[in-house]
Design a protein around this motif. Structure first.
Motif, PDB file in Angstrom:
ATOM      1  N   ILE A  82      12.176   4.707  -3.494  1.00  0.00           N
ATOM      2  CA  ILE A  82      13.033   3.600  -3.086  1.00  0.00           C
ATOM      3  C   ILE A  82      13.608   3.829  -1.687  1.00  0.00           C
ATOM      4  O   ILE A  82      13.744   2.890  -0.901  1.00  0.00           O
ATOM      5  N   VAL A  83      13.921   5.071  -1.368  1.00  0.00           N
ATOM      6  CA  VAL A  83      14.512   5.374  -0.061  1.00  0.00           C
ATOM      7  C   VAL A  83      13.522   5.058   1.056  1.00  0.00           C
ATOM      8  O   VAL A  83      13.829   4.316   2.001  1.00  0.00           O
ATOM      9  N   ILE A  84      12.317   5.621   0.941  1.00  0.00           N
ATOM     10  CA  ILE A  84      11.313   5.406   1.992  1.00  0.00           C
ATOM     11  C   ILE A  84      10.771   3.986   1.923  1.00  0.00           C
ATOM     12  O   ILE A  84      10.645   3.289   2.932  1.00  0.00           O
ATOM     13  N   GLY A  85      10.452   3.548   0.703  1.00  0.00           N
ATOM     14  CA  GLY A  85       9.897   2.209   0.534  1.00  0.00           C
ATOM     15  C   GLY A  85      10.862   1.111   0.895  1.00  0.00           C
ATOM     16  O   GLY A  85      10.445  -0.023   1.161  1.00  0.00           O
ATOM     17  N   VAL A 142       0.827  -1.213   0.000  1.00  0.00           N
ATOM     18  CA  VAL A 142       0.000   0.000   0.000  1.00  0.00           C
ATOM     19  C   VAL A 142       0.861   1.262   0.000  1.00  0.00           C
ATOM     20  O   VAL A 142       0.785   2.082  -0.922  1.00  0.00           O
ATOM     21  N   VAL A 143       1.704   1.424   1.032  1.00  0.00           N
ATOM     22  CA  VAL A 143       2.469   2.663   1.159  1.00  0.00           C
ATOM     23  C   VAL A 143       3.440   2.831  -0.011  1.00  0.00           C
ATOM     24  O   VAL A 143       3.500   3.893  -0.638  1.00  0.00           O
ATOM     25  N   TYR A 144       4.198   1.768  -0.319  1.00  0.00           N
ATOM     26  CA  TYR A 144       5.167   1.861  -1.421  1.00  0.00           C
ATOM     27  C   TYR A 144       4.497   1.735  -2.786  1.00  0.00           C
ATOM     28  O   TYR A 144       4.604   2.636  -3.630  1.00  0.00           O
ATOM     29  N   SER A 145       3.787   0.621  -3.025  1.00  0.00           N
ATOM     30  CA  SER A 145       3.261   0.340  -4.366  1.00  0.00           C
ATOM     31  C   SER A 145       2.192   1.336  -4.792  1.00  0.00           C
ATOM     32  O   SER A 145       2.192   1.815  -5.932  1.00  0.00           O
ATOM     33  N   MET A 146       1.251   1.648  -3.907  1.00  0.00           N
ATOM     34  CA  MET A 146       0.112   2.477  -4.287  1.00  0.00           C
ATOM     35  C   MET A 146       0.361   3.966  -4.119  1.00  0.00           C
ATOM     36  O   MET A 146      -0.373   4.779  -4.689  1.00  0.00           O
ATOM     37  N   TRP A 147       1.384   4.336  -3.339  1.00  0.00           N
ATOM     38  CA  TRP A 147       1.580   5.762  -3.085  1.00  0.00           C
ATOM     39  C   TRP A 147       2.968   6.225  -3.504  1.00  0.00           C
ATOM     40  O   TRP A 147       3.117   6.981  -4.468  1.00  0.00           O
ATOM     41  N   LEU A 148       3.996   5.756  -2.819  1.00  0.00           N
ATOM     42  CA  LEU A 148       5.338   6.298  -3.018  1.00  0.00           C
ATOM     43  C   LEU A 148       5.869   6.073  -4.428  1.00  0.00           C
ATOM     44  O   LEU A 148       6.474   6.976  -5.021  1.00  0.00           O
ATOM     45  N   LYS A 149       5.675   4.884  -4.978  1.00  0.00           N
ATOM     46  CA  LYS A 149       6.311   4.513  -6.241  1.00  0.00           C
ATOM     47  C   LYS A 149       5.954   5.467  -7.370  1.00  0.00           C
ATOM     48  O   LYS A 149       6.798   5.790  -8.209  1.00  0.00           O
ATOM     49  N   TRP A 207      21.406  -0.064   1.884  1.00  0.00           N
ATOM     50  CA  TRP A 207      21.773  -0.822   0.683  1.00  0.00           C
ATOM     51  C   TRP A 207      20.773  -0.618  -0.452  1.00  0.00           C
ATOM     52  O   TRP A 207      21.130  -0.634  -1.633  1.00  0.00           O
ATOM     53  N   THR A 208      19.508  -0.420  -0.108  1.00  0.00           N
ATOM     54  CA  THR A 208      18.440  -0.391  -1.113  1.00  0.00           C
ATOM     55  C   THR A 208      18.607   0.706  -2.164  1.00  0.00           C
ATOM     56  O   THR A 208      18.467   0.421  -3.362  1.00  0.00           O
ATOM     57  N   PRO A 209      18.885   1.968  -1.805  1.00  0.00           N
ATOM     58  CA  PRO A 209      19.001   2.996  -2.852  1.00  0.00           C
ATOM     59  C   PRO A 209      20.107   2.736  -3.879  1.00  0.00           C
ATOM     60  O   PRO A 209      19.831   2.797  -5.094  1.00  0.00           O
ATOM     61  N   PRO A 210      21.356   2.448  -3.473  1.00  0.00           N
ATOM     62  CA  PRO A 210      22.352   2.184  -4.523  1.00  0.00           C
ATOM     63  C   PRO A 210      22.021   0.953  -5.355  1.00  0.00           C
ATOM     64  O   PRO A 210      22.313   0.914  -6.554  1.00  0.00           O
ATOM     65  N   HIS A 211      21.408  -0.037  -4.747  1.00  0.00           N
ATOM     66  CA  HIS A 211      21.019  -1.240  -5.486  1.00  0.00           C
ATOM     67  C   HIS A 211      20.001  -0.910  -6.578  1.00  0.00           C
ATOM     68  O   HIS A 211      20.199  -1.239  -7.755  1.00  0.00           O
ATOM     69  N   PHE A 212      18.908  -0.246  -6.213  1.00  0.00           N
ATOM     70  CA  PHE A 212      17.837   0.014  -7.180  1.00  0.00           C
ATOM     71  C   PHE A 212      18.150   1.179  -8.110  1.00  0.00           C
ATOM     72  O   PHE A 212      17.735   1.178  -9.272  1.00  0.00           O
ATOM     73  N   TRP A 213      18.862   2.181  -7.619  1.00  0.00           N
ATOM     74  CA  TRP A 213      19.197   3.302  -8.513  1.00  0.00           C
ATOM     75  C   TRP A 213      20.195   2.890  -9.586  1.00  0.00           C
ATOM     76  O   TRP A 213      20.191   3.456 -10.685  1.00  0.00           O
ATOM     77  N   ALA A 214      21.049   1.910  -9.284  1.00  0.00           N
ATOM     78  CA  ALA A 214      21.939   1.384 -10.322  1.00  0.00           C
ATOM     79  C   ALA A 214      21.115   0.768 -11.444  1.00  0.00           C
ATOM     80  O   ALA A 214      21.389   0.986 -12.639  1.00  0.00           O
ATOM     81  N   LEU A 215      20.088   0.000 -11.084  1.00  0.00           N
ATOM     82  CA  LEU A 215      19.193  -0.564 -12.101  1.00  0.00           C
ATOM     83  C   LEU A 215      18.416   0.535 -12.815  1.00  0.00           C
ATOM     84  O   LEU A 215      18.208   0.470 -14.036  1.00  0.00           O
ATOM     85  N   ALA A 216      17.997   1.555 -12.067  1.00  0.00           N
ATOM     86  CA  ALA A 216      17.229   2.650 -12.667  1.00  0.00           C
ATOM     87  C   ALA A 216      18.039   3.408 -13.710  1.00  0.00           C
ATOM     88  O   ALA A 216      17.480   3.909 -14.689  1.00  0.00           O
ATOM     89  N   LEU A 217      19.354   3.500 -13.519  1.00  0.00           N
ATOM     90  CA  LEU A 217      20.199   4.135 -14.536  1.00  0.00           C
ATOM     91  C   LEU A 217      20.151   3.354 -15.843  1.00  0.00           C
ATOM     92  O   LEU A 217      20.144   3.939 -16.935  1.00  0.00           O
ATOM     93  N   VAL A 218      20.118   2.030 -15.731  1.00  0.00           N
ATOM     94  CA  VAL A 218      20.079   1.179 -16.923  1.00  0.00           C
ATOM     95  C   VAL A 218      18.695   1.190 -17.567  1.00  0.00           C
ATOM     96  O   VAL A 218      18.572   1.198 -18.798  1.00  0.00           O
TER      97      VAL A 218
END
Length: 315
Positions: A152-155, A138-145, A188-199
């Motif tokens: 990604i930081v909050i979620g 709810v918080v991440y998928s339906m709102w933050l994303k 760990w989550t932000p560098p992990h997902f932001w690396a993918l987001a760059l691609v």
């Protein structure tokens, strides 16, 4: 949902074409695996012990709860998944499973996993699992994303809760140990997902998801990746300094932390062409191994009696 997905969904059959493997794919099994490893880390480092049968049943409930939240995420995100090459072949946008089926499947597993954990462990662990599912679905998928580039930081808190749930299974409470493990995963989550987001920036742009590279730009994203990596690496050493990680953990956390920083520096400096994509993807891939190694070593040391007290090593 987008018009494209609505149009496509009108042509889908009214009955499910999904096989067992399609329903399993809804659970995001790779994410489930990491949840199991990190929850085990929380259980292994917790003060005290739990009966193996109770521990196994609790671990299965945590894994199913994680899968349920992934299923609900796929149900809600089916419209944007259909627009992205990386996710278009998932069971719902590809038409193999109906959205209503995925919703019923996810809700059933959510409720069942929470009830089972409450029965085999305790109410605190069950409540934390319920909150984790709610936060991710709810918080991440339906709102933050879809609302903020800090999604990604909050979620990321949702993915960081399993060690705390694991400790709660053993002790009926949680303390500084699982909070440190929470902090490691959270950072760990932000560098992990932001690396993918760059691609995959083009995919996210087509879906209208405000990922950091699309909002702040690739350069700012690269700086943020390095900043989080620089904070995460020393935090990841804390279990050894606090006495619930041993010599093996100290060595692995230092070496792999330096490797994460080195890859983040490479991402920062490599900004053009295929080399930039390769650098970002290398960081993304290594970050998965990094987190797995940290928790695998913690688990081995605490479960197999391989702990070496750091003061003795130094002194």
């Amino acid at each position: 949902m987008s018009a494209a997905f609505e149009t496509r969904s009108e042509t889908l059959p009214l009955t499910s074409m999904g096989e067992a493997r399609d329903f399993f794919a809804l659970l995001k099994p790779r994410v489930m695996f990491l949840v199991v490893v990190t929850a085990l880390g929380g259980m292994a480092t917790a003060p005290g012990a739990v009966h193996p049968v109770i521990g196994l049943a609790a671990l299965i409930a945590i894994a199913v709860g994680a899968g349920a939240s992934g299923c609900l995420n796929m149900w809600y995100d089916a419209d944007i998944d259909a627009l992205m090459a990386r996710t278009a072949k998932r069971p719902i946008p590809s038409g193999r499973i109906q959205p209503s089926e995925a919703l019923a499947f996810g809700l059933t597993l959510s409720i069942g996993s929470v009830i089972v954990l409450g029965l085999v462990a305790n109410l605190l662990a069950a409540a934390m699992l319920a909150f984790t599912i709610f936060f991710y679905a709810v918080v991440y998928s339906m709102w933050l994303k879809r609302w903020t580039p800090q999604n990604i930081v909050i979620g990321g808190a949702a993915g960081a809760f399993p060690p705390m749930i694991g400790e709660a299974v053993v002790t009926g409470d949680f303390g500084i140990r699982s909070l440190v493990l929470f902090a490691i995963i959270f950072l760990w989550t932000p560098p992990h997902f932001w690396a993918l987001a760059l691609v995959k920036a083009g995919d996210y742009a087509r879906a209208g998801i405000p990922m950091l590279p699309n909002v702040a730009g690739p350069a700012a994203t690269r700086r943020q990746i390095l900043a989080y990596s620089l904070v995460m690496a020393p935090v990841a050493v804390l279990p050894a300094l606090m006495g619930f990680g041993g010599l093996a953990y100290l060595v692995v956390s230092v070496v792999t932390g330096l490797a994460m920083i080195g890859l983040a520096v490479r991402v920062l400096r490599t900004t053009e062409g295929d080399a930039a994509y390769k650098a970002a993807y290398a960081l993304f891939g290594f970050s998965i191994l990094y987190l797995f190694l940290l928790f695998a070593v913690l688990l081995a040391e605490n479960s197999l009696g391989l702990m070496w007290a750091l003061p003795k090593v130094l002194g």
